[in-house]
Design an enzyme around this catalytic site. Structure first.
Site, PDB file in Angstrom:
ATOM      1  N   PRO A  38      41.401  30.547  34.559  1.00 36.82           N
ATOM      2  CA  PRO A  38      42.021  31.975  34.491  1.00 36.82           C
ATOM      3  C   PRO A  38      43.018  32.056  33.701  1.00 36.82           C
ATOM      4  O   PRO A  38      43.328  33.340  33.572  1.00 36.82           O
ATOM      5  CB  PRO A  38      42.410  32.070  36.293  1.00 36.82           C
ATOM      6  CG  PRO A  38      42.682  30.742  36.754  1.00 36.82           C
ATOM      7  CD  PRO A  38      41.526  29.756  35.839  1.00 36.82           C
TER       8      PRO A  38
ATOM      9  N   GLU B  13      43.459  22.948  42.728  1.00 37.45           N
ATOM     10  CA  GLU B  13      44.418  23.755  42.142  1.00 37.45           C
ATOM     11  C   GLU B  13      44.629  23.955  40.682  1.00 37.45           C
ATOM     12  O   GLU B  13      45.080  24.978  40.027  1.00 37.45           O
ATOM     13  CB  GLU B  13      45.626  22.920  42.642  1.00 37.45           C
ATOM     14  CG  GLU B  13      47.222  23.780  42.345  1.00 37.45           C
ATOM     15  CD  GLU B  13      47.208  24.968  42.923  1.00 37.45           C
ATOM     16  OE1 GLU B  13      47.940  26.008  42.216  1.00 37.45           O
ATOM     17  OE2 GLU B  13      46.337  25.348  43.932  1.00 37.45           O
TER      18      GLU B  13
ATOM     19  N   ARG C 109      21.114  34.437  25.453  1.00 32.22           N
ATOM     20  CA  ARG C 109      20.295  35.529  25.467  1.00 32.22           C
ATOM     21  C   ARG C 109      20.314  35.892  23.670  1.00 32.22           C
ATOM     22  O   ARG C 109      19.522  36.766  23.433  1.00 32.22           O
ATOM     23  CB  ARG C 109      20.648  36.607  26.045  1.00 32.22           C
ATOM     24  CG  ARG C 109      21.804  37.028  25.826  1.00 32.22           C
ATOM     25  CD  ARG C 109      22.433  38.207  27.213  1.00 32.22           C
ATOM     26  NE  ARG C 109      21.224  39.246  27.192  1.00 32.22           N
ATOM     27  CZ  ARG C 109      21.290  40.395  26.428  1.00 32.22           C
ATOM     28  NH1 ARG C 109      22.428  40.580  25.331  1.00 32.22           N
ATOM     29  NH2 ARG C 109      20.629  41.433  26.495  1.00 32.22           N
TER      30      ARG C 109
ATOM     31  N   ASP D 236      23.230  45.919  21.950  1.00 30.22           N
ATOM     32  CA  ASP D 236      24.002  45.633  23.218  1.00 30.22           C
ATOM     33  C   ASP D 236      25.180  46.551  23.339  1.00 30.22           C
ATOM     34  O   ASP D 236      25.846  46.653  21.931  1.00 30.22           O
ATOM     35  CB  ASP D 236      24.072  44.516  23.735  1.00 30.22           C
ATOM     36  CG  ASP D 236      22.993  43.839  24.341  1.00 30.22           C
ATOM     37  OD1 ASP D 236      22.057  44.544  24.654  1.00 30.22           O
ATOM     38  OD2 ASP D 236      22.523  42.674  24.177  1.00 30.22           O
TER      39      ASP D 236
END
Length: 246
Positions: A90, A117, A155, A170
């Site tokens: 993150p 953690e 993809r 896209d």
């Protein structure tokens, strides 16, 4: 062929994702090969532990460096070019379509999916080439984030999607959101497809799609317009949009 390795404590999570739909087709077509490895196998601890308490105290457990360094070393053995090693975290750089396109040009990607953690800092500093996040939120592990990134990269590989223009058009690939799409019937419960799309005039259709893409981006993601490589016509249309929305 691209090679993708995933290091995870829960390899069974990838079974459905990597062996269904487009991911399955990509393997069948020889565009990519997948291997998911439980990195406990590389732990030298007699109980195959991969985590320990953090120095200095604190909540949770931290992934030890030894199993991950050993796993990446084994995956890199005998290769002329070292793989790109991607840490799901993150705290990492926010993943974008541009990054997906960058990865799609690589030959070998290794994804590290952590739990607990966090990671021993030496993993970040001396093992990985990229730290990535899929958004400003926290998951229980890196597996779901890795699946999302792998899907977006694979993809883009040659012979994976049926239409070669699909990834080029896209959302985000052009710097803008994709234009609205319609299919049959032309009239559904009184809701009609825009007349221009039924005209057969490809020049007018392309112009409509270009302007609709700009309009949608302006209405939903103005932030994308700051860095989008706009043509002179697009810039004029954007000025017009801003005047009309005042």
């Amino acid at each position: 062929m691209m090679r993708i390795d995933v290091l995870s404590l829960f390899p069974e999570m990838f079974e459905g994702v990597l062996h269904s739909s487009i991911m399955k087709k990509a393997q069948t077509n020889g565009a990519v090969s997948f291997e998911v490895t439980d990195f406990r196998e590389y732990s030298t601890d007699k109980h195959h532990k991969v985590d320990d308490y953090p120095y200095g105290g604190g909540a949770g457990m931290v992934l030890k460096p030894q199993p991950l360094f050993a796993a990446v070393e084994a995956l890199s053995e005998g290769l002329e070019k070292l793989p790109r090693v991607i840490l799901m975290c993150p705290q990492g750089e926010k993943f974008t379509q541009k990054k997906a396109e960058e990865f799609a040009a690589d030959e070998h990607l290794v994804f590290i999916c952590g739990h607990y953690e966090g990671y021993d800092e030496r993993i970040r500093q001396h093992l990985v080439t990229d730290e990535l996040s899929i958004g400003d939120f926290v998951l229980t592990g890196g597996e779901i984030a890795a699946m999302a990134i792998i899907d977006s990269v694979v993809r883009l590989l040659p012979n994976v999607l049926g239409n070669v223009d699909s990834p080029v058009l896209d959302s985000f690939s052009t710097g803008l959101l994709e234009h609205p799409q319609y299919t049959r019937p032309a009239n559904f419960n009184g809701l009609e497809v825009p007349e221009v799309l039924l005209s057969g005039n490809h020049a007018k259709i392309d112009k409509w799609r270009e302007e609709q893409s700009l309009l949608r981006t302006f209405e939903r993601r103005k932030d994308l317009l700051q860095d989008a490589p706009l043509t002179e016509h697009q810039q004029k249309f954007l000025v017009q949009l801003k005047r009309e929305k005042k």
